[in-house]
Design an enzyme around this catalytic site. Structure first.
Site, short mmCIF file in Angstrom:
data_model
loop_
_atom_site.label_atom_id
_atom_site.label_comp_id
_atom_site.label_asym_id
_atom_site.label_seq_id
_atom_site.Cartn_x
_atom_site.Cartn_y
_atom_site.Cartn_z
N VAL A 134 0.87 -1.17 0.00
CA VAL A 134 0.00 0.00 0.00
C VAL A 134 0.91 1.23 0.00
O VAL A 134 2.11 1.12 0.22
CB VAL A 134 -0.97 0.03 1.21
CG1 VAL A 134 -1.98 -1.10 1.12
CG2 VAL A 134 -0.25 0.00 2.52
N ASP A 135 0.32 2.36 -0.22
CA ASP A 135 1.05 3.63 -0.32
C ASP A 135 2.03 3.83 0.84
O ASP A 135 1.66 3.69 2.00
CB ASP A 135 0.03 4.76 -0.36
CG ASP A 135 0.66 6.14 -0.35
OD1 ASP A 135 1.76 6.30 -0.90
OD2 ASP A 135 0.03 7.06 0.20
#
Length: 171
Positions: A134-135
């Site tokens: 994820v980011d």
């Protein structure tokens, strides 16, 4: 887009071309998944449309570009849900840490609530290194510390750097 090598040692896109490409493809990169908007409060974007655009962007001679196909050193942070730890992609020094460029972009764009986590494996046959990403902004809003550490330890791209005092951006 600014680091992927076009085969001549130059980036695929100049900065102005990258901005134009993003503007022209924004609706496909961030295509709303209408069904997800009905089933949950937040709208989720379609990863499939983003995958298609990124795959087209990071190809040369019908082959997907990898992190070893960069014209400049590169650091891309994300967060690995499998290990519950930060994961930093960089220009590959070994096949165990070489990933497709489009997948790295996709991984760092996996913003929770907007996109599903993105799973990827290194490109060597066994895919020894993997990540459910994820980011990276979730835990690394200022990736300067990771960059400094990387530069100090990466003797291939930064052979003359032995300590923080040798980093031009630390002066």
């Amino acid at each position: 887009m600014l680091s992927a090598d076009d085969g001549t040692g130059h980036p695929i896109f100049a900065a102005i071309e990258a901005v134009k490409f993003k503007a022209q493809n924004n609706s496909e990169l961030f295509k709303v998944n209408k069904l997800a908007g009905v089933l949950c409060r937040r709208k989720r974007f379609s990863g499939k449309s983003m995958d298609k655009v990124l795959k087209e962007m990071f190809r040369r001679d019908k082959a997907f570009l990898t992190l070893s196909d960069t014209c400049k050193p590169l650091l891309v942070p994300c967060y690995d849900l499998k290990s519950s730890a930060p994961f930093v992609f960089s220009r590959a020094g070994s096949p165990d840490f070489n990933f497709h460029h489009w997948k790295v972009c996709r991984a760092t764009l996996a913003i929770p609530g907007l996109f599903k986590p993105f799973s990827l494996k290194s490109i060597e046959v066994q895919g020894k290194t993997s990540c459910s990403a994820v980011d990276g902004g979730l835990i690394m809003n200022n990736p300067t510390a990771a960059a400094v550490t990387h530069v100090i330890h990466d003797k291939r791209d930064f052979p003359s750097v032995n300590g923080v005092e040798d980093c031009w951006f630390c002066r």
